[in-house]
Design a protein around this motif. Structure first.
Motif, PDB file in Angstrom:
ATOM      1  N   ILE A 134       0.856  -1.183   0.000  1.00  0.00           N
ATOM      2  CA  ILE A 134       0.000   0.000   0.000  1.00  0.00           C
ATOM      3  C   ILE A 134       0.891   1.231   0.000  1.00  0.00           C
ATOM      4  N   LYS A 135       0.622   2.136  -0.926  1.00  0.00           N
ATOM      5  CA  LYS A 135       1.378   3.385  -0.980  1.00  0.00           C
ATOM      6  C   LYS A 135       0.415   4.554  -0.810  1.00  0.00           C
TER       7      LYS A 135
ATOM      8  N   ALA B 246       0.129  -6.494   5.206  1.00  0.00           N
ATOM      9  CA  ALA B 246       0.481  -5.579   4.112  1.00  0.00           C
ATOM     10  C   ALA B 246       1.775  -4.849   4.451  1.00  0.00           C
ATOM     11  N   ARG B 247       2.460  -4.390   3.406  1.00  0.00           N
ATOM     12  CA  ARG B 247       3.601  -3.482   3.553  1.00  0.00           C
ATOM     13  C   ARG B 247       3.121  -2.081   3.195  1.00  0.00           C
ATOM     14  N   LEU B 248       3.695  -1.070   3.860  1.00  0.00           N
ATOM     15  CA  LEU B 248       3.226   0.303   3.673  1.00  0.00           C
ATOM     16  C   LEU B 248       4.362   1.228   3.264  1.00  0.00           C
TER      17      LEU B 248
ATOM     18  N   THR C 176       8.773   6.560   1.157  1.00  0.00           N
ATOM     19  CA  THR C 176       9.376   6.124   2.419  1.00  0.00           C
ATOM     20  C   THR C 176       8.734   4.820   2.880  1.00  0.00           C
ATOM     21  N   PHE C 177       9.545   3.791   3.038  1.00  0.00           N
ATOM     22  CA  PHE C 177       9.038   2.495   3.497  1.00  0.00           C
ATOM     23  C   PHE C 177       8.746   2.571   4.989  1.00  0.00           C
ATOM     24  N   MET C 178       7.522   2.202   5.375  1.00  0.00           N
ATOM     25  CA  MET C 178       7.073   2.337   6.762  1.00  0.00           C
ATOM     26  C   MET C 178       7.022   1.014   7.509  1.00  0.00           C
ATOM     27  N   GLY C 179       7.170  -0.108   6.801  1.00  0.00           N
ATOM     28  CA  GLY C 179       7.222  -1.378   7.509  1.00  0.00           C
ATOM     29  C   GLY C 179       6.077  -2.317   7.174  1.00  0.00           C
ATOM     30  N   PHE C 180       5.943  -3.329   8.019  1.00  0.00           N
ATOM     31  CA  PHE C 180       5.003  -4.437   7.845  1.00  0.00           C
ATOM     32  C   PHE C 180       3.861  -4.267   8.840  1.00  0.00           C
ATOM     33  N   TYR C 181       2.619  -4.492   8.372  1.00  0.00           N
ATOM     34  CA  TYR C 181       1.441  -4.207   9.193  1.00  0.00           C
ATOM     35  C   TYR C 181       0.404  -5.321   9.082  1.00  0.00           C
ATOM     36  N   LEU C 182      -0.413  -5.417  10.118  1.00  0.00           N
ATOM     37  CA  LEU C 182      -1.641  -6.196  10.020  1.00  0.00           C
ATOM     38  C   LEU C 182      -2.652  -5.359   9.242  1.00  0.00           C
TER      39      LEU C 182
ATOM     40  N   PRO D 210      12.383   0.751   9.925  1.00  0.00           N
ATOM     41  CA  PRO D 210      11.407   1.394   9.035  1.00  0.00           C
ATOM     42  C   PRO D 210      10.160   1.853   9.777  1.00  0.00           C
ATOM     43  N   GLY D 211       9.704   3.057   9.435  1.00  0.00           N
ATOM     44  CA  GLY D 211       8.429   3.550   9.938  1.00  0.00           C
ATOM     45  C   GLY D 211       8.423   3.986  11.382  1.00  0.00           C
ATOM     46  N   ARG D 212       9.586   4.014  12.039  1.00  0.00           N
ATOM     47  CA  ARG D 212       9.617   4.420  13.443  1.00  0.00           C
ATOM     48  C   ARG D 212       9.910   5.914  13.544  1.00  0.00           C
ATOM     49  N   PHE D 213       9.159   6.571  14.424  1.00  0.00           N
ATOM     50  CA  PHE D 213       9.368   7.990  14.676  1.00  0.00           C
ATOM     51  C   PHE D 213      10.155   8.159  15.973  1.00  0.00           C
TER      52      PHE D 213
END
Length: 695
Positions: free
Chosen positions: A50-51, A250-252, A257-263, A466-469
């Motif tokens: 998902i982008k 899904a991957r986001l 910017t790659f944000m990681g792996f998600y449910l 990835p995807g961490r703030f």
């Protein structure tokens, strides 16, 4: 690896290879003959990408706001010129504030700089960063990063809440790429917003649907080292026939910017109702949260509907209050579904759905499209199941689920003797909740997502995930890594401790997911004397002689006295309520120092968790009743009309014999006295609380 482990792994790999070809997860047909929304059948054992596409301003605001909140904190002070020229910064305002607050002294200002100030006051010039820095370094002792730190409040960094209606979305599944020109995109979740990896909500606009779905939820699963608990729960609820959401993965990306792996899951919204009940554009979904009613405190999920004027909901509460029997409830409430949820909660070890919470992570759907008007309970959010936080596998249904303060449980007699509950437990266990099925399922899913977890939890060359703030406060749950995934999906317990001011104030214990499945199954079979011979082949293997390991993790925060917050810097800063060690500077919490507290306030000891977590004092009177148990299982009382936390030490004082191993009674029915008052509840002796005595 023993032979049985190898066999299970081999079977899992075979399942995955077959299902990749046919693109449907056979688990649902084999154990429940379930049909799910098309999106989830299409993404079985496939991971879509998902982008989310944001414009430049929104993209900058999203990412820079977190970084600036950290870099402008006195704890982590770091020069970051992007923060001083961000879209939300007005350097003209900042300069005027510095002058008015006397952060800079312009009594001997040069003619050139005086002209600059005059042009700013006349709104004829926009100050540049170099001009602003020159004023700071020339007429004060501050550095640029110091003057832009939170306490001086030169700018308001945007809230860490983010929402836009102007995003677009690409959904790529294998070779197909589906584009949606307008989606609403925002942060999602509740307490999980405190973590470094955030969750997100997506709402497809203008009538668009993605294989039958309009509302998508991307959940980071930060609290679950196994990443499987929520997926497993939704799958099982679907198989046993409960009205449930569905989930895959899904991957986001946000822009590039790659944000990681998600449910990836759907949501209890109008499209879900249409897919499952046939009602289009429903206005009959209610989200339940805290409130004064002892059972349900809900509001219509449509913000345009005032719950106080909602006649349907008012009628529901009136019927609920008047009901005196199961027959009364069945006239308007889906009793069977409610009971089925309770049986599932018990087997799966559901932590987030305590009925005395109250109403945590629950929806109600008012079904008006069938002949019988009916209110249906719906549960979601299962990342704390299967031995997460709630770790006692050998508790009975009555001990774990029965709530004597909830009218539904007392009217329906939902306890260990209820034949309907016992029948449902047997049904679910034989159908799907047994180690023959679920250990295989865990392995199947584990093998499938392992490479994605490794990608998500492996730092890059700069040590970033990835995807961490970057946030000023870091939770121990932010530290769950790839090894924790591999171990917690087996038989390894994770004990995660959070420290504040070098005091341990929170410990989370998470059993290996297979341990919960096996031990809860064995206990229920034994305690209720069920015939579980269908599982004998599993317990004849070496798998039955597993070894439990443990991983210990700790997180300590920096900051003032190790609190994770900055010390207050202005001498005049006062306690925000006149009682605590906390003040506010620049709209940010800070810790008061001894010089700022005329009569030094002693920091509470390590037992006062409520103060350490929320700056709320602990209860002092040992007879104070427990008024509420929150979603974390923490107990709250009330003294002098103010909320206070019940501690372990105080809980011992709730009843005379708690310390000797007896539970405190819920009610004040005395059946025996041997110098202490005793009652019997759920067939067991309990100690009568002090609160039952007249004060």
């Amino acid at each position: 690896m023993n032979n049985f482990n190898f066999l299970i792994l081999f079977i899992s790999l075979v399942f995955i290879n077959i299902e990749k070809t046919i693109a449907i997860d056979s688990f649902f047909k084999t154990y429940g003959n379930v049909t799910r929304t098309e999106l989830f059948e299409k993404t079985d054992f496939k991971v879509p990408t998902i982008k989310i596409n944001l414009n430049e301003t929104e993209y900058t605001t999203l990412f820079l706001s977190f970084q600036c909140n950290r870099d402008c904190s006195p704890n982590f002070l770091k020069r970051n010129e992007k923060c001083y020229t961000a879209p939300w910064v007005d350097l003209n305002y900042a300069l005027n504030r510095c002058i008015n607050k006397k952060y800079i002294d312009i009594s001997n200002i040069s003619p050139k700089d005086s002209q600059l100030v005059n042009s700013v006051n006349a709104n004829s010039h926009n100050v540049t960063l170099s001009e602003f820095e020159n004023m700071i370094t020339t007429y004060s002792n501050f550095t640029l990063e110091e003057i832009f730190s939170h306490p001086y409040h030169l700018t308001d960094i945007p809230s860490t809440e983010f929402e836009t209606n102007n995003a677009s979305m690409n959904f790529k599944l294998e070779k197909e790429d589906y584009f949606f020109p307008q989606v609403k995109f925002s942060f999602g979740g509740r307490s999980t917003k405190a973590y470094s990896k955030l969750s997100y909500n997506i709402n497809i606009k203008n009538g668009g649907l993605l294989f039958g779905c309009k509302q998508l939820r991307l959940r980071a699963e930060v609290v679950d080292p196994s990443f499987l608990r929520e997926k497993m729960a939704y799958d099982l609820h679907n198989v046993i026939g409960l009205p449930s959401l569905s989930a895959n993965f899904a991957r986001l990306y946000i822009n590039d910017t790659f944000m990681g792996f998600y449910l990836l899951r759907d949501a209890f919204k109008s499209q879900w109702v249409e897919n499952n009940f046939g009602e289009k554009n429903t206005k009959h979904i209610y989200k339940c949260d805290e409130g004064s009613h002892s059972i349900y405190n809900c509001k219509n999920d449509d913000d345009n509907i005032d719950t106080n004027k909602d006649k349907d909901y008012k009628k529901f509460i009136e019927q609920l209050d008047k009901a005196k029997s199961r027959e009364d409830l069945e006239k308007f409430f889906d009793v069977k579904t409610f009971i089925r949820w309770q049986a599932a909660r018990y087997l799966f070890g559901s932590w987030d759905h305590k009925t005395n919470g109250p109403n945590n992570v629950i929806y109600l759907y008012h079904n008006t499209v069938t002949e019988k008007d009916m209110w249906i309970p719906l549960l979601y959010d299962f990342d704390m199941n299967f031995g997460h936080t709630h770790t006692k596998t050998n508790r009975t249904f009555s001990e774990e689920i029965y709530d004597p303060n909830n009218k539904l449980f007392t009217l329906l007699k939902l306890n260990d003797e209820n034949p309907e509950i016992l029948s449902l437990l047997q049904e679910y266990m034989k159908q799907v909740f047994n180690p023959l099925v679920l250990v295989t399922r865990v392995n199947q899913l584990k093998v499938f997502i392992e490479k994605y977890i490794k990608e998500d939890r492996t730092p890059d060359a700069e040590g970033k995930l990835p995807g961490r703030f970057d946030k000023t406060f870091k939770s121990v749950r932010d530290t769950f890594d790839y090894n924790d995934f591999k171990k917690n999906t087996e038989f390894t317990t994770i004990r995660a401790k959070q420290y504040n001011s070098n005091i341990e104030y929170d410990t989370t214990i998470i059993l290996g997911i297979k341990q919960w499945i096996i031990e809860r199954f064995k206990f229920v079979c034994s305690h209720y004397k069920f015939d579980c011979s269908y599982s004998d082949t599993f317990f004849e293997t070496k798998y039955a002689n597993y070894t439990v390991d443990e991983i210990r993790k700790e997180q300590r925060n920096t900051g003032c006295n190790g609190s994770g917050y900055s010390c207050c810097i202005f001498p005049e800063t006062q306690s925000y309520n006149g009682k605590s060690n906390w003040g506010v500077e620049g709209n940010q919490w800070c810790v008061l120092t001894d010089k700022q507290i005329p009569n030094k306030i002693v920091t509470p000891d390590k037992e006062c968790w409520s103060y350490l977590e929320s700056k709320i004092p602990c209860c002092q009177d040992p007879r104070t009743k427990i008024k509420k148990i929150d979603e974390k299982g923490k107990e709250w009382g009330e003294e002098n009309n103010e909320k206070c936390g019940i501690t372990k030490n105080q809980y011992v004082k709730q009843c005379p014999d708690y310390a000797t191993g007896y539970s405190c009674c819920y009610e004040c029915n005395i059946v025996y006295n041997d110098g202490h008052d005793w009652g019997i509840e759920n067939g067991k002796w309990c100690s009568i609380p002090y609160s039952c005595n007249k004060k």
